[in-house]
Enzyme design. Structure first.
Site, PDB file in Angstrom:
ATOM      1  CG  ASP A  78      -0.205   0.037   2.531  1.00 16.52           C
ATOM      2  OD1 ASP A  78       0.698  -0.804   2.725  1.00 16.52           O
ATOM      3  OD2 ASP A  78      -0.512   0.902   3.376  1.00 16.52           O
ATOM      4  CD  GLU A 143       4.069   0.934   6.880  1.00 13.06           C
ATOM      5  OE1 GLU A 143       4.929   1.227   7.729  1.00 13.06           O
ATOM      6  OE2 GLU A 143       3.661   1.713   5.998  1.00 13.06           O
TER       7      GLU A 143
END
Length: 420
Positions: A78, A143
């Site tokens: 991400d 994250e």
């Protein structure tokens, strides 16, 4: 250029093209379609290399190599939102042969390093290396926005005790500051109807606006390089940076607070900062970065990213805010990480980096938070190096071909040394 590096460049470019910033959940895509597509791309690539893979319902995935005691490599797919100020398409994955760069969000944080470590495993397997430990290359999809991916993984699989995350800085990170993301609430009274700015708690705010009456604001707007007045709005533009290094950015919020007559709030958030920025230890000084703001004329809320030294108590930080009568809510937190500089993991990674680069560096501490905290003994290990231009969480993020080749050599040797 070696064929393996050429292939890595192509795959980094391709995976950048998916906007994997957090989006609304879809079926089997808890963090949005872009994160799902990135995970699929990564796992399919690993399968094409002959590795066993597992998909944890779109939250995370893993690539498995070897048998025995487990060892983790933790990366994430991400990204933070693109933000403003790009001159290259943030999700174009542009391969710039002339300047030997790949442009795009995630090039350094952390899609590039994730692909590089996968290619390291491929090369070791192709060379006939048989690790004495089960290597689990774990890739998360959340994250940047809360670590729900790691929580899900731990609930459905076994997290190794030891490993590294290629999502920080070289030479090796032995300690990470604690993280607190606090929502502070202030009473406000001013000539404005709404106020908003910032996209993520861990990104320095690069755009802030307030809706105000057309007059007399337009005529009295003070001269300031960040401010302009447009269609009933005061607009301030700054420069984004990672929340752990706010000094590298230009926050767009202070000029707007000044213009709205909210100097006391500005002073608390950006000048005195509750006296917290005086706190420091061997892991560094406390940083306090107000990055997201919203509200109306009666109340304003501000999300602040606080990175506190490893030996400082989180309670002392909260008490300092309480002492000034400011209401707060803890929205996210991560405990500090602290390893012995001489332990096997830190010592090995430090020696590998110095061996490959010819340097004589020592382990360092950072304010950033990495997946290494998910391990009993974990370390952040690259890809950034001292003296480089920093573009993580900023416009025009890129990774150079030289960086890809350098990281490939470092990570490949590190994996071999730690799992032989």
């Amino acid at each position: 250029m070696d064929n393996i590096i050429k292939s890595a460049i192509k795959d980094i470019s391709e995976i950048i093209k998916f906007d994997s910033s957090q989006q609304p959940a879809q079926k089997n895509a808890p963090f949005g379609l872009g994160a799902r597509q990135s995970l699929d791309y990564f796992l399919n690539l690993a399968k094409s290399f002959g590795f066993e893979t597992r998909d944890y319902d779109g939250y995370a995935g893993e690539v498995i190599f070897g048998e025995g005691e487990e060892f983790a490599i933790l990366a994430h797919l991400d990204v933070v939102p693109a933000g403003n100020g790009w001159t290259h398409a943030p999700f174009g994955g542009e391969i710039d042969e002339a300047n030997r760069k790949i442009w795009g969000r995630g090039a350094m944080d952390d899609k590039g390093p994730a692909i590089i470590t996968l290619y390291c495993l491929k090369a070791l397997k192709d060379e006939g290396f048989k690790p004495a430990r089960k290597i689990k290359l774990i890739v998360g999809c959340n994250e940047e926005s809360g670590w729900a991916c790691i929580d899900y993984y731990k609930a459905h699989a076994h997290m190794p005790d030891e490993g590294f995350s290629p999502d920080a800085e070289f030479p090796v990170i032995y300690a990470e500051k604690g993280i607190l993301q606090l929502k502070l609430t202030f009473k406000a009274d001013g000539d404005f109807s709404s106020l908003r700015g910032g996209e993520r708690a861990n990104m320095v705010c690069d755009y802030c606006e307030a809706e105000v009456p057309a007059t007399p604001v337009a005529a009295t707007l003070p001269v300031h390089p960040q401010l302009c007045f447009d269609n009933g709005k005061i607009i301030s533009r700054g420069k984004s940076a990672h929340g752990s290094t706010p000094e590298k950015g230009i926050n767009a919020i202070p000029p707007v607070l000044d213009r709205l007559g909210l100097q006391q709030i500005r002073k608390q958030l950006f000048t005195t900062q509750f006296g917290l920025t005086k706190l420091k230890d061997e892991t560094g000084v406390l940083t306090f970065s107000p990055n997201v703001i919203q509200g109306g004329k009666n109340q304003i809320s501000v999300i602040c990213d606080v990175r506190y030294p490893a030996t400082i108590s989180r309670l002392s930080i909260l008490q300092a805010i309480e002492s000034e009568g400011v209401a707060y809510e803890v929205q996210h937190e991560q405990a500090t990480l602290y390893n012995d500089k001489n332990c096997f993991l830190i010592d090995t990674l430090s020696k590998v980096y110095n061996e490959v680069t010819g340097k004589t560096t020592k382990p360092i501490a950072i304010g950033g938070g990495t997946y290494a905290r998910a391990l009993k003994c974990g370390a952040g290990f690259g890809p950034e190096e001292d003296g480089e231009e920093q573009t993580i969480h900023q416009a025009n993020e890129y990774i150079t071909f030289d960086k890809i080749e350098r990281c490939y050599k470092i990570y490949k040797l590190a994996i071999e040394r730690l799992t032989k």
